[in-house]
Design an enzyme around this catalytic site. Sequence first.
Site, PDB file in Angstrom:
ATOM      1  N   ASP A  16       5.993  -1.302 -15.628  1.00 13.68           N
ATOM      2  CA  ASP A  16       5.676  -2.006 -14.380  1.00 13.68           C
ATOM      3  C   ASP A  16       5.268  -3.458 -14.640  1.00 13.68           C
ATOM      4  OD1 ASP A  16       3.134  -1.725 -15.392  1.00 13.68           O
ATOM      5  OD2 ASP A  16       2.270  -0.802 -13.609  1.00 13.68           O
TER       6      ASP A  16
ATOM      7  N   HIS B 221     -12.401   5.119  -7.896  1.00 15.18           N
ATOM      8  CA  HIS B 221     -12.157   3.694  -7.635  1.00 15.18           C
ATOM      9  C   HIS B 221     -10.668   3.438  -7.410  1.00 15.18           C
ATOM     10  CE1 HIS B 221     -12.826  -0.728  -8.413  1.00 15.18           C
ATOM     11  NE2 HIS B 221     -11.541  -0.624  -8.725  1.00 15.18           N
ATOM     12  N   GLU B 222      -9.846   3.964  -8.299  1.00 17.75           N
ATOM     13  CA  GLU B 222      -8.401   3.688  -8.201  1.00 17.75           C
ATOM     14  C   GLU B 222      -7.798   4.325  -6.949  1.00 17.75           C
ATOM     15  OE1 GLU B 222      -7.192   1.441 -10.010  1.00 17.75           O
ATOM     16  OE2 GLU B 222      -8.857   1.382 -11.427  1.00 17.75           O
TER      17      GLU B 222
ATOM     18  N   HIS C  14      -7.917   2.078  -4.117  1.00 18.92           N
ATOM     19  CA  HIS C  14      -6.777   1.148  -4.047  1.00 18.92           C
ATOM     20  C   HIS C  14      -5.555   1.848  -3.451  1.00 18.92           C
ATOM     21  CE1 HIS C  14      -8.896  -1.916  -6.182  1.00 18.92           C
ATOM     22  NE2 HIS C  14      -8.847  -1.343  -7.373  1.00 18.92           N
TER      23      HIS C  14
ATOM     24  N   HIS D  35     -11.039  -4.988  -3.679  1.00 20.34           N
ATOM     25  CA  HIS D  35     -12.329  -4.949  -4.368  1.00 20.34           C
ATOM     26  C   HIS D  35     -13.464  -5.437  -3.478  1.00 20.34           C
ATOM     27  CE1 HIS D  35     -10.382  -4.950  -8.616  1.00 20.34           C
ATOM     28  NE2 HIS D  35     -10.753  -3.735  -8.257  1.00 20.34           N
TER      29      HIS D  35
END
Lengths: 84, 377
Positions: free
Chosen positions: B69, B117-118, B121, B127
């Site tokens: 990626d 946390h991820e 997203h 954030h």
Amino acid sequence: YPLNGAVREKDPSTDLVQVHLENYYDLAKDVKQCVRRRHSGPVVKKIREMQKCLGLEVTGKLDADTLAMIRRPRCGVPNVGQFT
Amino acid sequence: TFPGLPKWRKTHLTYRIVNYTLDLPREAVDSAFEKALKAWEEVTPLTFSKIYEGEADIMIFFAVRERGDFIPFDGSGNVLAHAYPPGPGVDGDVHFDDDELWREDKSGTNLFLVAAHEFGHSLGLYHLADPTALMYPVYNPLTDLTRFRLAQDDVNGIQSLYGPPPTSSPDGPAGPTESVPPEPGTPAMCDPALSFDAVSSLRGEILFFKDRYFWRRSRWYLEPEFHLISTFWPSLPSGLDAAYEVNNKDTVFVFKGNHFWALRGTEVQAGYPKDIHTPGFPPALGKIDAAVSDEEKKKTYFFVEDKYWRFDENSQSMERGFPRQIADDFPRVGPKVDAVFQEFGFFYFFRGPLQFEFDPNAKMVTHVLKSNNWLYC
């Protein structure tokens, strides 16, 4: 003329900061040399942006707290600027 | 949020763990991800299910360095993981740097914390600048995993995209002395189904604990006050198990899991939390359901499942002959209880939405009431 000028030239934190600002704060590659001139406009702006984002005191300077925070493990969420 | 405010247009999402780290057993990885998704599930209408093949909304990979990626990982330390905002293809996906040492606890990098946390997203949050928020970009190894909860900024952010969970009551507690504004997920004081986690007296007032909150009933005010526990005792966890006051020590003891704290007013006493086994409970005991101190007889009762123990405040030791069955000595109030406190010489036991007034001398229930009867409901 700073007595430790020679030492500062080799300061590894400049590379660290440069990479960090590029990776997470969209610092354009063409201004990366500005990192070595710490008071240049784009770099100060980016440092301030980073300090604001991290909840640090916004000084625009690479103080000890800012450098310590840069060295801590973090989320590397892909730079959103590239997706807009 | 991300530029353009990307969010999922559906509320049920799928995830797939494409590969596993070798740092942890597979069950531990599964559990960390389930728990991390649950943190978001609790405050939104979103639900998640795991699939084992094909393309999921959230594809989860462990990988090292460059893996296609164009945003390579960097070996041990620094970048721990990254994730993409909602959308098709790589969007919504989460990548963990497998050069980190992933752990269930804090001996390495805690997988649950990073995953939670991820996933934020993956759901559309970017954030936050609040260092106490889950979505703060820098990993905090000092986070207390036993007391983990989303910060208000995290909740506000995700609810700005998806709204509150459907089970949230729109009715906040009412009253002129209310100190916490009604918000999604707040327990409603006069909900007929309301149950309490713990109830205790404190300097002549009565505290009714529920989740992150408590109601404070004082004889001086006509309306109960409503507060966050953290407003008065920032170091206490939410979802307390039990609480009781020892009047002559001016101390309230509160219990959560296998720990207990001593409070004097708004101060948590030094040396706490302590292990609940300190007073003499068997090692296998995992938590206390309810507790109450009988000031007159200087005895403290601890209720656990369908049994209870009695502690002698004079000798500071657990009495012999216990545990005993709750049903044998407190008929009709059990078999289990959520909370209990003493007032006017009666014990008031709480079980679900019901409350049992128990006369310890007559050894009988004298009234059955709604649990929120003390809150003028």
